[in-house]
Design a protein around this motif. Structure first.
Motif, PDB file in Angstrom:
ATOM      1  N   GLU A 172      -7.878   6.893  -1.448  1.00 16.47           N
ATOM      2  CA  GLU A 172      -7.629   5.293  -1.233  1.00 16.47           C
ATOM      3  C   GLU A 172      -8.752   4.813  -0.501  1.00 16.47           C
ATOM      4  O   GLU A 172      -9.601   5.280   0.323  1.00 16.47           O
ATOM      5  N   VAL A 222      -7.455   3.137  -5.863  1.00 13.70           N
ATOM      6  CA  VAL A 222      -6.796   4.337  -5.472  1.00 13.70           C
ATOM      7  C   VAL A 222      -7.207   5.479  -6.823  1.00 13.70           C
ATOM      8  O   VAL A 222      -7.334   4.919  -7.800  1.00 13.70           O
ATOM      9  N   ILE A 278     -10.131   0.918   0.876  1.00 17.15           N
ATOM     10  CA  ILE A 278      -9.493  -0.330   0.901  1.00 17.15           C
ATOM     11  C   ILE A 278     -10.800  -1.125   1.589  1.00 17.15           C
ATOM     12  O   ILE A 278     -11.618  -0.870   2.465  1.00 17.15           O
ATOM     13  N   TYR A 280       1.010   4.162  -2.904  1.00 16.58           N
ATOM     14  CA  TYR A 280       0.532   5.553  -2.586  1.00 16.58           C
ATOM     15  C   TYR A 280       1.532   6.569  -2.881  1.00 16.58           C
ATOM     16  O   TYR A 280       1.448   7.482  -3.421  1.00 16.58           O
ATOM     17  N   GLU A 314     -15.199   8.832  -4.085  1.00 13.24           N
ATOM     18  CA  GLU A 314     -14.912   8.210  -2.937  1.00 13.24           C
ATOM     19  C   GLU A 314     -16.125   7.802  -2.064  1.00 13.24           C
ATOM     20  O   GLU A 314     -16.140   6.772  -1.758  1.00 13.24           O
ATOM     21  N   VAL A 324      -4.541  12.244  -2.934  1.00 18.77           N
ATOM     22  CA  VAL A 324      -4.897  10.763  -3.220  1.00 18.77           C
ATOM     23  C   VAL A 324      -5.987  10.257  -2.512  1.00 18.77           C
ATOM     24  O   VAL A 324      -5.549  10.376  -1.248  1.00 18.77           O
ATOM     25  N   TYR A 342      -7.741  -3.203  -2.981  1.00 13.62           N
ATOM     26  CA  TYR A 342      -7.145  -1.811  -2.780  1.00 13.62           C
ATOM     27  C   TYR A 342      -7.481  -0.778  -4.049  1.00 13.62           C
ATOM     28  O   TYR A 342      -7.140  -1.333  -5.272  1.00 13.62           O
ATOM     29  N   ARG A 370       0.811  -1.208   0.043  1.00 12.04           N
ATOM     30  CA  ARG A 370       0.002   0.179  -0.132  1.00 12.04           C
ATOM     31  C   ARG A 370       0.821   1.392   0.047  1.00 12.04           C
ATOM     32  O   ARG A 370       0.664   2.058  -0.823  1.00 12.04           O
TER      33      ARG A 370
END
Length: 117
Positions: free
Chosen positions: A80, A89, A82, A66, A106, A78, A87, A62
């Protein structure tokens, strides 16, 4: 969860995307992921998705990924997501400043995957 299940779930939930036909650049390839793909949304936001054998393998990889994304691909923040051994991104949508909370993308992805737990 595997990558095919992720893509099926996104389709079931009417998440608009198409899988990229181009291979991911070497700078974002993972050596630990068992499968990986890139999705393109209608707003041309790219979501990179990686499937790992388990959470431990994801955690090992990760921070490396990243840092690569932060350095090479995203001018802004960025993002993320999970979920288990998956994962994802991406970056905040254009016009969404850094530190303004969850991006629209997101939020959509979190709603899809958190409701599946």
């Amino acid at each position: 969860m595997n990558l095919d299940e992720v893509l099926s779930l996104l389709s079931e939930k009417n998440f608009p995307f198409r899988e990229s036909r181009r291979p991911s650049p070497n700078s974002v390839n993972s050596t630990l992921a068992i499968d990986q793909t890139a999705l393109v949304t209608p707003r041309f936001t790219i979501v990179f998705i990686y499937e790992y054998e388990n959470q431990e393998a994801l955690n090992k990889d990760r921070m490396t990924l990243y840092k690569k994304f932060k350095k090479n691909y995203f001018d802004g923040e960025v993002v993320e997501i999970i979920t288990g051994n998956i994962y994802m991104v991406t970056s905040k949508d254009k016009g969404e400043g850094e530190g303004e909370g969850e991006s629209k993308l997101e939020k959509q992805l979190n709603e899809i995957f958190l409701s599946e737990k």
